[in-house]
Design a protein around this motif. Structure first.
Motif, short mmCIF file in Angstrom:
data_model
loop_
_atom_site.label_atom_id
_atom_site.label_comp_id
_atom_site.label_asym_id
_atom_site.label_seq_id
_atom_site.Cartn_x
_atom_site.Cartn_y
_atom_site.Cartn_z
N ARG A 65 0.84 -1.20 0.00
CA ARG A 65 0.00 0.00 0.00
C ARG A 65 0.87 1.26 0.00
N LEU A 66 1.94 1.24 0.79
CA LEU A 66 2.83 2.39 0.86
C LEU A 66 3.58 2.58 -0.47
N LEU A 67 4.07 1.49 -1.04
CA LEU A 67 4.77 1.58 -2.32
C LEU A 67 3.84 2.07 -3.42
N ASP A 68 2.59 1.61 -3.41
CA ASP A 68 1.62 2.08 -4.39
C ASP A 68 1.34 3.57 -4.22
N PHE A 69 1.28 4.01 -2.98
CA PHE A 69 1.07 5.44 -2.70
C PHE A 69 2.20 6.27 -3.31
N TYR A 70 3.44 5.83 -3.09
CA TYR A 70 4.58 6.56 -3.65
C TYR A 70 4.66 6.42 -5.17
N ALA A 71 4.15 5.33 -5.73
CA ALA A 71 4.09 5.21 -7.19
C ALA A 71 3.08 6.21 -7.75
N SER A 72 2.02 6.47 -7.00
CA SER A 72 0.99 7.42 -7.44
C SER A 72 1.39 8.86 -7.22
N PHE A 73 2.16 9.10 -6.17
CA PHE A 73 2.59 10.45 -5.82
C PHE A 73 4.10 10.46 -5.59
N PRO A 74 4.89 10.25 -6.65
CA PRO A 74 6.34 10.09 -6.49
C PRO A 74 7.06 11.30 -5.90
N HIS A 75 6.50 12.49 -6.08
CA HIS A 75 7.15 13.67 -5.52
C HIS A 75 7.19 13.62 -3.99
N LEU A 76 6.31 12.83 -3.38
CA LEU A 76 6.30 12.71 -1.92
C LEU A 76 7.42 11.82 -1.39
N LEU A 77 8.16 11.17 -2.28
CA LEU A 77 9.35 10.43 -1.84
C LEU A 77 10.34 11.38 -1.16
N LYS A 78 10.28 12.65 -1.56
CA LYS A 78 11.19 13.66 -0.98
C LYS A 78 10.88 13.94 0.48
N THR A 79 9.69 13.52 0.95
CA THR A 79 9.30 13.79 2.34
C THR A 79 9.74 12.68 3.29
N ILE A 80 10.29 11.59 2.78
CA ILE A 80 10.77 10.51 3.65
C ILE A 80 11.98 11.05 4.41
N SER A 81 11.85 11.06 5.73
CA SER A 81 12.92 11.65 6.52
C SER A 81 13.05 10.94 7.86
N PRO A 82 14.25 10.65 8.25
CA PRO A 82 15.49 10.73 7.48
C PRO A 82 15.52 9.61 6.43
N TRP A 83 16.26 9.87 5.36
CA TRP A 83 16.36 8.89 4.28
C TRP A 83 17.13 7.67 4.78
N PRO A 84 16.68 6.44 4.49
CA PRO A 84 17.37 5.23 4.96
C PRO A 84 18.81 5.16 4.46
N GLN A 85 19.73 4.88 5.36
CA GLN A 85 21.15 4.83 5.03
C GLN A 85 21.49 3.69 4.07
N ASP A 86 20.77 2.57 4.18
CA ASP A 86 21.10 1.43 3.33
C ASP A 86 20.75 1.66 1.86
N ILE A 87 19.96 2.67 1.57
CA ILE A 87 19.65 3.00 0.17
C ILE A 87 20.01 4.46 -0.12
N LYS A 88 21.00 4.94 0.57
CA LYS A 88 21.45 6.33 0.44
C LYS A 88 21.82 6.68 -1.01
N HIS A 89 22.36 5.69 -1.73
CA HIS A 89 22.80 5.92 -3.11
C HIS A 89 21.63 6.25 -4.04
N LEU A 90 20.40 5.96 -3.64
CA LEU A 90 19.22 6.22 -4.48
C LEU A 90 18.60 7.59 -4.21
N LYS A 91 19.06 8.26 -3.17
CA LYS A 91 18.46 9.55 -2.80
C LYS A 91 18.61 10.59 -3.91
N LYS A 92 19.71 10.54 -4.62
CA LYS A 92 19.91 11.54 -5.68
C LYS A 92 18.88 11.38 -6.80
N LEU A 93 18.33 10.18 -6.97
CA LEU A 93 17.33 9.97 -8.01
C LEU A 93 16.02 10.69 -7.72
N ILE A 94 15.68 10.83 -6.44
CA ILE A 94 14.41 11.49 -6.12
C ILE A 94 14.49 12.99 -6.32
#
Length: 166
Positions: free
Chosen positions: A34-63
């Protein structure tokens, strides 16, 4: 005036859920999809995830490449809650078509029966991306695999789900 948004379209939701489940190996919790579908529908809200998970830090630049949409969402929690009705209908439809394993549902998990997917639909899922390439990479390679529960998990970081009782 008629307004359309794919988030409120049950058929579009079915396609998004199928795509997420297809690229996931194994089962996935209903809350997580449900959460992944929400972010697929509203991808700009990925920027509101805080703090960004360290294990996927390399993907932060994509958002940072995700453009801001025309519509403004003042209360993401409310939209997430409202989307659950559409997601529930989509999940029920997938069960009705025999595309989801009924045994895991009682445990709060969804598992795609890949063998039951019609070949035409399977080729569509394989060929096309259900969202922008960068967003899909963040969702499938990042959020799907990052820590989910607890005070360092995605449930907490998203601010959309209760995490205290995990």
């Amino acid at each position: 005036m008629i307004l359309y948004h794919p988030a409120k379209d049950t058929n579009h939701c079915i396609y998004r859920l199928l795509s997420i489940l297809f690229f996931n190996n194994g089962s996935i919790s209903i809350e997580k999809i449900r959460l992944l579908d929400f972010y697929a529908s509203f991808p700009h809200l990925l920027k509101t995830i805080s703090p960004w998970p360290q294990d996927i830090k390399h993907l932060k630049k994509l958002i940072s490449t995700i453009p801001e949409p025309y519509e403004k969402i003042s209360n993401a929690k409310r939209v997430f809650f409202e989307l659950s009705e559409v997601q529930g209908v989509a999940i029920a439809t997938l069960f009705g078509k025999g595309l989801l394993d009924t045994n895991l549902y009682s445990e709060g998990e969804l598992h795609l029966n890949k063998e039951a997917i019609p070949s035409e639909l399977l080729s569509l899922i394989c060929k096309k991306q259900f969202v922008d390439e960068n967003v899909q990479k963040v969702l499938i390679e990042g959020l799907l695999k990052t820590v989910w529960e607890g005070d360092k998990g995605l449930k907490y970081r998203s601010g959309l789900l209760e995490y205290k009782y995990d």
